[in-house]
Design an enzyme around this catalytic site. Structure first.
Site, mmCIF file in Angstrom:
data_model
loop_
_atom_site.group_PDB
_atom_site.id
_atom_site.type_symbol
_atom_site.label_atom_id
_atom_site.label_comp_id
_atom_site.label_asym_id
_atom_site.label_seq_id
_atom_site.Cartn_x
_atom_site.Cartn_y
_atom_site.Cartn_z
ATOM 1 N N MET A 9 -11.902 4.751 -0.425
ATOM 2 C CA MET A 9 -12.528 4.931 0.976
ATOM 3 C C MET A 9 -13.390 6.181 0.793
ATOM 4 S SD MET A 9 -9.632 3.394 3.261
ATOM 5 C CE MET A 9 -8.485 3.422 1.860
ATOM 6 N N HIS A 43 -1.271 -1.335 -4.204
ATOM 7 C CA HIS A 43 -2.487 -0.834 -3.565
ATOM 8 C C HIS A 43 -2.614 0.600 -3.251
ATOM 9 C CE1 HIS A 43 -6.101 -1.940 -1.232
ATOM 10 N NE2 HIS A 43 -5.762 -0.722 -0.298
ATOM 11 N N ASP A 80 -6.688 -6.420 4.333
ATOM 12 C CA ASP A 80 -6.161 -5.253 4.498
ATOM 13 C C ASP A 80 -6.207 -4.502 5.904
ATOM 14 O OD1 ASP A 80 -5.069 -2.474 3.847
ATOM 15 O OD2 ASP A 80 -6.728 -1.894 2.659
ATOM 16 N N MET A 107 -11.747 -5.703 5.415
ATOM 17 C CA MET A 107 -10.784 -4.909 6.334
ATOM 18 C C MET A 107 -10.580 -5.548 7.499
ATOM 19 S SD MET A 107 -10.283 -2.327 4.575
ATOM 20 C CE MET A 107 -9.191 -1.345 5.670
ATOM 21 N N SER A 117 0.845 -1.350 0.105
ATOM 22 C CA SER A 117 -0.122 0.086 0.029
ATOM 23 C C SER A 117 1.010 1.142 0.033
ATOM 24 C CB SER A 117 -0.834 0.033 1.389
ATOM 25 O OG SER A 117 -1.455 1.441 1.390
ATOM 26 N N MET A 172 -9.002 8.282 -0.125
ATOM 27 C CA MET A 172 -9.674 8.707 1.010
ATOM 28 C C MET A 172 -10.253 10.120 0.795
ATOM 29 S SD MET A 172 -7.362 7.219 4.079
ATOM 30 C CE MET A 172 -6.792 5.825 4.113
ATOM 31 N N HIS A 206 -8.353 1.470 -4.077
ATOM 32 C CA HIS A 206 -9.396 0.885 -2.747
ATOM 33 C C HIS A 206 -9.888 2.337 -2.362
ATOM 34 C CE1 HIS A 206 -9.451 -0.046 1.696
ATOM 35 N NE2 HIS A 206 -10.616 0.070 1.304
ATOM 36 N N ASP A 241 -4.783 3.648 -1.747
ATOM 37 C CA ASP A 241 -5.639 4.132 -0.860
ATOM 38 C C ASP A 241 -6.275 5.527 -1.127
ATOM 39 O OD1 ASP A 241 -5.972 1.887 0.888
ATOM 40 O OD2 ASP A 241 -3.957 2.306 1.575
HETATM 41 C C1 DX5 Z 1 -6.367 1.603 5.832
HETATM 42 C C2 DX5 Z 1 -5.799 1.481 4.176
HETATM 43 C C3 DX5 Z 1 -4.656 0.351 4.138
HETATM 44 C C4 DX5 Z 1 -3.293 0.835 4.858
HETATM 45 C C5 DX5 Z 1 -2.736 -0.440 5.321
HETATM 46 O O1 DX5 Z 1 -7.348 2.307 5.668
HETATM 47 O O2 DX5 Z 1 -6.998 1.030 3.742
HETATM 48 O O3 DX5 Z 1 -4.616 -0.018 2.882
HETATM 49 O O4 DX5 Z 1 -2.410 1.441 3.925
HETATM 50 O O5 DX5 Z 1 -1.803 -0.128 6.000
HETATM 51 P P1 DX5 Z 1 -0.828 -0.983 7.203
HETATM 52 O O6 DX5 Z 1 -0.636 -2.257 6.385
HETATM 53 O O7 DX5 Z 1 0.064 -0.377 7.622
HETATM 54 O O8 DX5 Z 1 -1.837 -1.396 8.268
HETATM 55 ZN ZN ZN Z 2 -6.251 0.089 1.595
#
Ligand code: DX5
Ligand code: ZN
Length: 228
Positions: free
Chosen positions: A66, A31, A173, A135, A8, A35, A64, A33
């Site tokens: 969010m 990956h 994740d 998750m 990620s 947000m 991903h 993220d």
């Molecule tokens: C959290 C993200 C993850 C995050 C995971 O909301 O969706 O993808 O980057 O990070 P680690 O592996 O450090 O928990």
């Molecule tokens: Zn993620």
């Protein structure tokens, strides 16, 4: 299905994203993220950055989302170059229509469940998906502690996938690391997102190899994987 490791970039240096993407070229997917500071209390990146990343790396992008209103925004991430797009079912107004639209645009469609969202109500939707994301932390931040209480949900998700004979991938994740990845694999996960465990390591490529080795060994001894 072979084990897949998806670092990620949330844990990477955002000022050097292209280099950071290249540092994990042994990864199956990158990956990403996204947000929006509404669905989760954090803000990261959007379509233009995904577009640039897609140009900068040969590793396929696993986006991903969010975000609120993925029905409106998710298709734009496919157009930006993402090969897999994950929306949260808690935010989607019409998850079946959205999954079909993502697929029709040429990407893999994936649906995510927050820790408090049960899988059972969505059993009938599974054939519409290419991946299910369970998750293992509350979404929003990297570096959080893995929630062991999600292991039974991973097991139940694997049972549902097998019951319907689906090829669907099962992703985990949040808090996935050398100390937790084997439990996830034994429970039935086959796609592993790791942020801090990869980018926090001295050698990210090495960390990927080690995580892959652990997951493969744990999968080989897992009951669920015997007939795969
Ligand atoms: C959290 C993200 C993850 C995050 C995971 O909301 O969706 O993808 O980057 O990070 P680690 O592996 O450090 O928990
Ligand atoms: Zn993620």
């Amino acid at each position: 299905m072979a084990v897949q490791i998806n670092p990620s970039i949330l844990s990477a240096d955002f000022a050097r994203l292209a280099d950071e993407a290249r540092a994990v070229e042994g990864a199956d997917w990158l990956h990403v993220d996204v947000m929006d500071n509404h669905f989760v209390p954090n803000l990261t990146l959007g379509v233009p950055v995904v577009e640039s990343l897609a140009q900068a790396t040969g590793t396929p992008l696993d986006c991903h989302l969010m975000i609120e209103n993925p029905d409106r925004w998710a298709p734009q991430y496919v157009e930006a170059g993402a090969s897999s797009v994950t929306f949260h079912v808690e935010a989607a107004a019409a998850p079946v229509r959205l999954a079909r639209e993502i697929r029709a645009k040429g990407a893999r469609a994936s649906m995510a469940l927050k820790p408090a969202t049960a899988i059972e109500p969505y059993e009938d939707l599974l054939p519409e998906l290419d991946m299910l994301l369970v998750m293992t932390v509350e979404p929003g931040f990297g570096g959080q502690a893995f929630l062991d209480i999600m292991l039974p949900k991973i097991r139940r998700a694997r049972q549902l996938i097998d019951k319907h004979g689906l090829q669907l991938w099962l992703q985990v994740d949040g808090g996935v690391s050398a100390t937790t990845i084997e439990r996830c694999a034994e429970a039935g996960a086959d796609v592993f997102v790791a942020g801090s465990a990869v980018y926090g390591a001295q050698d990210p490529a090495d960390a990927i190899r080690a995580l892959r080795g652990q997951a493969e060994t744990a999968t080989a001894r897992a009951a669920w994987a015997c007939d795969h």
